[in-house]
Design a protein around this motif. Structure first.
Motif, PDB file in Angstrom:
ATOM      1  N   ILE A  15      36.173  40.087  44.915  1.00 23.86           N
ATOM      2  CA  ILE A  15      37.463  39.436  45.160  1.00 23.86           C
ATOM      3  C   ILE A  15      37.258  38.352  46.214  1.00 23.86           C
ATOM      4  CG2 ILE A  15      39.890  39.745  45.743  1.00 23.86           C
ATOM      5  CD1 ILE A  15      39.558  42.731  45.199  1.00 23.86           C
ATOM      6  N   TYR A  38      37.177  37.011  41.163  1.00 27.48           N
ATOM      7  CA  TYR A  38      38.560  36.568  41.008  1.00 27.48           C
ATOM      8  C   TYR A  38      39.031  35.886  42.290  1.00 27.48           C
ATOM      9  CZ  TYR A  38      38.601  39.513  36.871  1.00 27.48           C
ATOM     10  OH  TYR A  38      38.301  40.062  35.652  1.00 27.48           O
ATOM     11  N   VAL A 112      44.299  39.619  42.334  1.00 24.77           N
ATOM     12  CA  VAL A 112      44.260  41.053  42.083  1.00 24.77           C
ATOM     13  C   VAL A 112      45.534  41.661  42.671  1.00 24.77           C
ATOM     14  CG1 VAL A 112      43.047  43.218  42.519  1.00 24.77           C
ATOM     15  CG2 VAL A 112      41.739  41.108  42.110  1.00 24.77           C
ATOM     16  N   ALA A 115      44.361  47.752  42.760  1.00 23.09           N
ATOM     17  CA  ALA A 115      42.999  48.244  42.550  1.00 23.09           C
ATOM     18  C   ALA A 115      43.023  49.739  42.847  1.00 23.09           C
ATOM     19  CB  ALA A 115      42.007  47.525  43.463  1.00 23.09           C
ATOM     20  N   LEU A 126      41.659  47.677  37.858  1.00 22.84           N
ATOM     21  CA  LEU A 126      42.387  46.589  38.507  1.00 22.84           C
ATOM     22  C   LEU A 126      43.415  45.982  37.560  1.00 22.84           C
ATOM     23  CD1 LEU A 126      39.692  46.876  40.168  1.00 22.84           C
ATOM     24  CD2 LEU A 126      39.893  44.436  40.648  1.00 22.84           C
ATOM     25  N   LEU A 128      45.664  42.484  37.197  1.00 21.21           N
ATOM     26  CA  LEU A 128      45.680  41.109  37.677  1.00 21.21           C
ATOM     27  C   LEU A 128      47.047  40.485  37.455  1.00 21.21           C
ATOM     28  CD1 LEU A 128      42.249  40.089  36.113  1.00 21.21           C
ATOM     29  CD2 LEU A 128      42.678  41.144  38.347  1.00 21.21           C
TER      30      LEU A 128
END
Length: 547
Positions: A15, A38, A112, A115, A126, A128
């Motif tokens: 992340i 991400y 995100v 999680a 996860l 999104l």
């Protein structure tokens, strides 16, 4: 009938697409792991993508920042300034991303949201913000310690009719290489709230063209000259030929900066000797005044007072109005117990007739009005309002994600009174979750360009070890985590850093009015931290439950 949403599955998720996250994605991919990154931005760069405000630049020497391990980048890149500005830093990040070819592993414009650790599968699931789902064995945070924007809690903040923005969310102009919208302040009345590291960079730039600039200051900071200069071609060639020695040196220093502490205590010197040293350090570019002074600067109030008074006198010399000068001198924290803002002609700005200092500790801001700011019974009419109010540091970006470990326990709940970690890299109850440049590790109170990269390499080696030994589960032992956390707190408590409400202290106010103050950084130095981590690794990752 609803269409079933497919869940993508990879070995590791990173992340963040800042300088550390980029390197972590690259390192794991090169080891053969399937990895996905991400980031909520539209491209790489992290802090250098988001912080586009005028005057934004490194306070770290450019040539000591980032990607020493990648031989194809360091020898080729030529820095133009000793302390690179944001446009050059963003170009550097993009260049590095091209060399590593890592954009294909990132999904941008994606945050995100949740999680959650799945105990039945030993994987992280996860969700999104684009509605998709992804699952991984290893979850690695590289969100950065200073990335969660903090807006002040002021009434009427949404009602201002002029232009307003936080410095870390400066208006964008895709046509500009820096990504920043160029704002013309000519004929405008501008207000800047905050005089920390960011405000100190913004204020002199805005003051050049604004008809009037009002600086709303609650807490002054100990600011010292940056001393930025161009780097000539000859100087760059010399630096490039000596990178191995430069890296060896910065790795040997406590903070990853090219400075060494004076071996003496201030009490072992004469007033004349101290004055001579302080003058030389004040004229030195960068953090020399903070990191090359007497070794007891952050442990002795007497030693600290010598340097603080020296800096205070420099402020009095540079600011003509003695009343304004005194308002710019901190009275609530010792020198260096907050990040020292590096400035360029900052204090001289207050000698200009169009610049006005407003002490909002003396008279707090009442509210934001459609026309400007109300401070006490006085209204300041403004056309532009800039919030240089900093970040919810270290844990703030993680708090924005609903992270839940075993039993569905939220990370935010576990860290409510302060972080609990082992090596600042893992948390009990959150298997296979790693926090790079997070609380209690050796990269947060350090030159991130160097120390963040070294953490990436250590974590990558650990995951390689687990793969080689057919292991897929890592979690700190309870005793190891408790001992590490307690040691971090004890080391911090022995310093003057406890006397400042800096971003590296988590302050929690309880219902009865009492406060809990917890250190969020490891302060015993990079070499000591890495030595301990290396010993852990050499002992088959002692302190971790691996299976």
């Amino acid at each position: 009938m609803l269409k079933k949403v497919e869940t993508q599955t990879v070995d590791a998720i990173v992340i963040g697409a800042g300088i550390t996250g980029m390197y972590q994605v690259y390192a794991l991919r090169e080891m053969g792991f399937s990895v996905k990154g991400y980031d909520g931005s539209s491209n790489v760069g992290g802090t250098w993508y988001w912080n586009r405000y005028p005057g934004c630049r490194l306070d770290t020497e450019s040539y000591t920042y980032g990607y020493f391990g990648l031989k194809g980048i360091i020898p080729e890149w030529k820095w133009s300034e000793r302390f690179a500005g944001q446009p050059e830093m963003l170009r550097y990040c993009n260049y590095a991303a091209d060399k590593m070819d890592i954009r294909k592993n990132f999904q941008f414009n994606t945050r995100v949201v949740t999680a959650h650790y799945n105990e039945s599968t030993n994987r992280w699931d996860l969700a999104l913000d684009d509605g998709s789902n992804v699952s991984c064995l290893y979850l690695i945070s590289a969100v950065g310690p200073l990335s969660a924007t903090r807006m002040p809690n002021i009434a009427g903040i949404d009602g201002f009719k002029g232009e307003s923005f936080h410095t870390s969310r400066w208006p964008r102009d895709p046509a500009d290489p820096s990504g920043a919208k160029q704002i013309d302040y000519t004929g405008k009345r501008v207000g800047v709230i905050g005089t920390g590291a960011t405000g100190v960079q913004v204020i002199p730039i805005v003051a050049k063209s604004a008809t009037e600039l009002f600086v709303f200051q609650r807490s002054p900071n100990w600011c010292t000259p940056l001393g930025n200069t161009p780097i000539t071609g000859e100087e760059m060639d010399k630096l490039r030929s000596d990178y191995e020695n430069i890296l060896a040196f910065v790795k040997s220093t406590p903070t990853g900066f090219p400075y060494e502490r004076n071996k003496k205590k201030a009490s072992q010197t004469t007033p004349e000797e101290r004055q001579e040293l302080f003058e030389s350090l004040y004229d030195m570019p960068g953090y020399g005044i903070w990191l090359s002074g007497y070794r007891d600067l952050l442990t002795s109030k007497t030693s600290n007072s010598y340097l603080a008074e020296f800096i205070a006198n420099k402020i009095r010399q540079r600011v003509k109005d003695p009343v304004i000068a005194e308002k710019l001198i901190p009275k609530d924290h010792p020198f260096g117990t907050k990040r020292v803002p590096m400035e360029t002609y900052y204090y001289e700005i207050y000698n200009e007739p169009n610049v006005h200092l407003v002490d909002v500790r003396e008279t707090p801001i009442t509210r934001v009005t459609p026309e400007g700011l109300q401070v006490g019974d006085k209204t300041y009419e403004l056309d532009v309002l800039v919030y240089a109010t900093g970040f919810d540091a270290v844990t703030g970006s993680l708090d924005l994600i609903d992270i839940r470990g075993k039993g569905g326990v939220p990370l935010k709940q576990v860290w409510d009174d302060g972080p609990l970690t082992y090596l600042g890299l893992q948390v009990g109850g959150f298997p296979n979750f790693f926090t790079l440049v997070g609380p209690h590790n050796g990269a947060t109170f350090c030159n991130v360009g160097v120390c963040g990269g070294l953490q990436v390499e250590w974590v990558s080696q650990m995951l390689g070890y687990m793969r080689d030994h057919k292991l897929s589960y890592s979690e700190p032992e309870t005793d190891a985590q408790e001992k590490w956390t307690q040691q971090v707190y004890e080391d911090f408590s022995k310093t003057l850093l406890t006397e400042a409400d800096a971003w590296w202290v988590k302050v929690k106010t309880h219902p009865d009015g009492t406060q809990t103050r917890r250190a969020m950084v490891h302060v015993s130095g990079g070499p000591e931290y890495r030595k301990f981590c290396d010993e852990v690794a050499s002992n088959d990752y002692e302190g971790f439950v691996l299976k």
